[in-house]
Write a protein that holds these residues in place. Sequence first.
Motif, PDB file in Angstrom:
ATOM      1  N   GLU A 193       0.817  -1.218   0.000  1.00 30.52           N
ATOM      2  CA  GLU A 193       0.000   0.000   0.000  1.00 30.52           C
ATOM      3  C   GLU A 193       0.853   1.272   0.000  1.00 30.52           C
ATOM      4  N   LYS A 194       2.168   1.106   0.028  1.00 34.27           N
ATOM      5  CA  LYS A 194       3.121   2.226  -0.026  1.00 34.27           C
ATOM      6  C   LYS A 194       2.956   3.178   1.155  1.00 34.27           C
ATOM      7  N   ALA A 195       2.905   2.591   2.339  1.00 38.61           N
ATOM      8  CA  ALA A 195       2.830   3.387   3.563  1.00 38.61           C
ATOM      9  C   ALA A 195       4.141   4.146   3.740  1.00 38.61           C
ATOM     10  N   LYS A 196       4.040   5.424   4.065  1.00 41.97           N
ATOM     11  CA  LYS A 196       5.235   6.259   4.185  1.00 41.97           C
ATOM     12  C   LYS A 196       5.818   6.249   5.599  1.00 41.97           C
ATOM     13  N   PHE A 197       4.997   5.933   6.592  1.00 37.89           N
ATOM     14  CA  PHE A 197       5.496   5.979   7.958  1.00 37.89           C
ATOM     15  C   PHE A 197       4.890   4.857   8.784  1.00 37.89           C
ATOM     16  N   TYR A 198       5.739   3.974   9.278  1.00 36.14           N
ATOM     17  CA  TYR A 198       5.319   2.978  10.250  1.00 36.14           C
ATOM     18  C   TYR A 198       6.517   2.625  11.116  1.00 36.14           C
ATOM     19  N   VAL A 199       6.225   2.340  12.387  1.00 33.54           N
ATOM     20  CA  VAL A 199       7.279   2.113  13.359  1.00 33.54           C
ATOM     21  C   VAL A 199       7.040   0.797  14.085  1.00 33.54           C
ATOM     22  N   PRO A 200       7.940  -0.179  13.923  1.00 29.57           N
ATOM     23  CA  PRO A 200       7.873  -1.376  14.766  1.00 29.57           C
ATOM     24  C   PRO A 200       8.474  -1.047  16.142  1.00 29.57           C
ATOM     25  N   TYR A 201       7.741  -1.366  17.196  1.00 30.56           N
ATOM     26  CA  TYR A 201       8.239  -1.129  18.548  1.00 30.56           C
ATOM     27  C   TYR A 201       7.667  -2.195  19.470  1.00 30.56           C
ATOM     28  N   LYS A 202       8.554  -2.951  20.089  1.00 31.07           N
ATOM     29  CA  LYS A 202       8.207  -4.083  20.957  1.00 31.07           C
ATOM     30  C   LYS A 202       7.237  -5.007  20.224  1.00 31.07           C
ATOM     31  N   ASN A 203       6.014  -5.172  20.727  1.00 33.21           N
ATOM     32  CA  ASN A 203       5.040  -6.092  20.111  1.00 33.21           C
ATOM     33  C   ASN A 203       4.032  -5.360  19.237  1.00 33.21           C
ATOM     34  N   ASP A 204       4.392  -4.193  18.737  1.00 34.72           N
ATOM     35  CA  ASP A 204       3.453  -3.396  17.957  1.00 34.72           C
ATOM     36  C   ASP A 204       4.116  -2.885  16.684  1.00 34.72           C
ATOM     37  N   ILE A 205       3.278  -2.605  15.713  1.00 31.86           N
ATOM     38  CA  ILE A 205       3.684  -1.816  14.555  1.00 31.86           C
ATOM     39  C   ILE A 205       2.677  -0.682  14.457  1.00 31.86           C
ATOM     40  N   TRP A 206       3.173   0.540  14.559  1.00 34.94           N
ATOM     41  CA  TRP A 206       2.347   1.734  14.516  1.00 34.94           C
ATOM     42  C   TRP A 206       2.376   2.284  13.094  1.00 34.94           C
ATOM     43  N   PHE A 207       1.206   2.468  12.493  1.00 33.96           N
ATOM     44  CA  PHE A 207       1.124   3.039  11.148  1.00 33.96           C
ATOM     45  C   PHE A 207       0.263   4.290  11.179  1.00 33.96           C
ATOM     46  N   THR A 208       0.739   5.337  10.518  1.00 38.85           N
ATOM     47  CA  THR A 208      -0.029   6.557  10.335  1.00 38.85           C
ATOM     48  C   THR A 208       0.562   7.321   9.159  1.00 38.85           C
ATOM     49  N   ASN A 209      -0.176   8.263   8.635  1.00 39.14           N
ATOM     50  CA  ASN A 209       0.339   9.121   7.565  1.00 39.14           C
ATOM     51  C   ASN A 209       1.061  10.300   8.190  1.00 39.14           C
ATOM     52  N   PRO A 210       2.231  10.647   7.661  1.00 36.93           N
ATOM     53  CA  PRO A 210       2.913  11.838   8.179  1.00 36.93           C
ATOM     54  C   PRO A 210       2.212  13.102   7.700  1.00 36.93           C
ATOM     55  N   LYS A 211       2.410  14.173   8.437  1.00 39.02           N
ATOM     56  CA  LYS A 211       1.849  15.454   8.008  1.00 39.02           C
ATOM     57  C   LYS A 211       2.623  15.920   6.786  1.00 39.02           C
ATOM     58  N   PRO A 212       1.920  16.510   5.799  1.00 34.58           N
ATOM     59  CA  PRO A 212       2.636  17.002   4.629  1.00 34.58           C
ATOM     60  C   PRO A 212       3.559  18.159   5.004  1.00 34.58           C
ATOM     61  N   ALA A 213       4.671  18.247   4.299  1.00 33.49           N
ATOM     62  CA  ALA A 213       5.625  19.316   4.568  1.00 33.49           C
ATOM     63  C   ALA A 213       5.014  20.664   4.208  1.00 33.49           C
ATOM     64  N   LYS A 214       5.288  21.643   5.039  1.00 32.48           N
ATOM     65  CA  LYS A 214       4.767  22.986   4.781  1.00 32.48           C
ATOM     66  C   LYS A 214       5.589  23.609   3.654  1.00 32.48           C
ATOM     67  N   LYS A 215       4.892  24.267   2.738  1.00 33.24           N
ATOM     68  CA  LYS A 215       5.568  24.929   1.637  1.00 33.24           C
ATOM     69  C   LYS A 215       5.926  26.346   2.057  1.00 33.24           C
ATOM     70  N   ASN A 216       7.119  26.740   1.736  1.00 41.05           N
ATOM     71  CA  ASN A 216       7.573  28.085   2.025  1.00 41.05           C
ATOM     72  C   ASN A 216       7.241  28.953   0.813  1.00 41.05           C
ATOM     73  N   LYS A 217       6.347  29.920   0.999  1.00 36.37           N
ATOM     74  CA  LYS A 217       5.882  30.760  -0.104  1.00 36.37           C
ATOM     75  C   LYS A 217       6.957  31.728  -0.574  1.00 36.37           C
ATOM     76  N   ASP A 218       7.956  32.000   0.269  1.00 34.15           N
ATOM     77  CA  ASP A 218       9.002  32.939  -0.099  1.00 34.15           C
ATOM     78  C   ASP A 218      10.004  32.347  -1.085  1.00 34.15           C
ATOM     79  N   LEU A 219      10.108  31.030  -1.098  1.00 34.09           N
ATOM     80  CA  LEU A 219      11.065  30.392  -1.992  1.00 34.09           C
ATOM     81  C   LEU A 219      10.510  30.309  -3.403  1.00 34.09           C
ATOM     82  N   LYS A 220      11.351  30.645  -4.363  1.00 31.63           N
ATOM     83  CA  LYS A 220      10.956  30.544  -5.756  1.00 31.63           C
ATOM     84  C   LYS A 220      11.551  29.258  -6.314  1.00 31.63           C
ATOM     85  N   PRO A 221      10.826  28.589  -7.214  1.00 29.96           N
ATOM     86  CA  PRO A 221      11.379  27.359  -7.776  1.00 29.96           C
ATOM     87  C   PRO A 221      12.615  27.663  -8.620  1.00 29.96           C
ATOM     88  N   LEU A 222      13.543  26.734  -8.603  1.00 23.41           N
ATOM     89  CA  LEU A 222      14.745  26.896  -9.401  1.00 23.41           C
ATOM     90  C   LEU A 222      14.423  26.671 -10.868  1.00 23.41           C
TER      91      LEU A 222
END
Length: 168
Positions: free
Chosen positions: A86-115
């Motif tokens: 399913e192409k999960a981007k974030f999951y963490v195995p820890y002890k007897n668990d695997i935690w899966f969640t979607n990461p927050k999208p990166a904030k775009k900086n409006k001041d930066l101009k594309p190269l």
Amino acid sequence: MDIYIWDGKEEDIGTKGITKFLNSKKYTVVNLTGDNSSDKIKLDIAKKNVRKLILSNDTINGIKFHFETKSEYWTFIRVLDILTIEKAKFYVPYKNDIWFTNPKPAKKNKDLKPLEFFDCGYTPLYSNEHEPIDWDEIKETVKKYFLPIIAYLLMVIFTIKGIYKLNR
């Protein structure tokens, strides 16, 4: 498949804030008990839920896969398969668990101009520095602009014909 096992400590620079991040989510717990038939059903339902969370980009909810003491190894592998397929981007195995969640999208900086890049020069079809030409992309572009190209060529042909007739 890259798997990083987290030891639960926040000392490593790459794991700073994981505890805070994981605690900020609401998790649906999938208890895998070792009963093959019920575990298979739970994993099939969990696969659909993982897909739904990924497609909806839900960053609030997650799924916690908990492996009880009688859980079998195939359930652990199946959870990793589901997350990989399913192409999960974030999951963490820890002890007897695997935690899966979607990461927050990166904030775009409006001041930066594309190269902007301007490449001037010769690029061979196959070289060590560049990838080969993507012919499928060229075909799609030609299909997209086929009619304007034909119209332009017809205009050029009729213009040349008109000039030729005037000079006669």
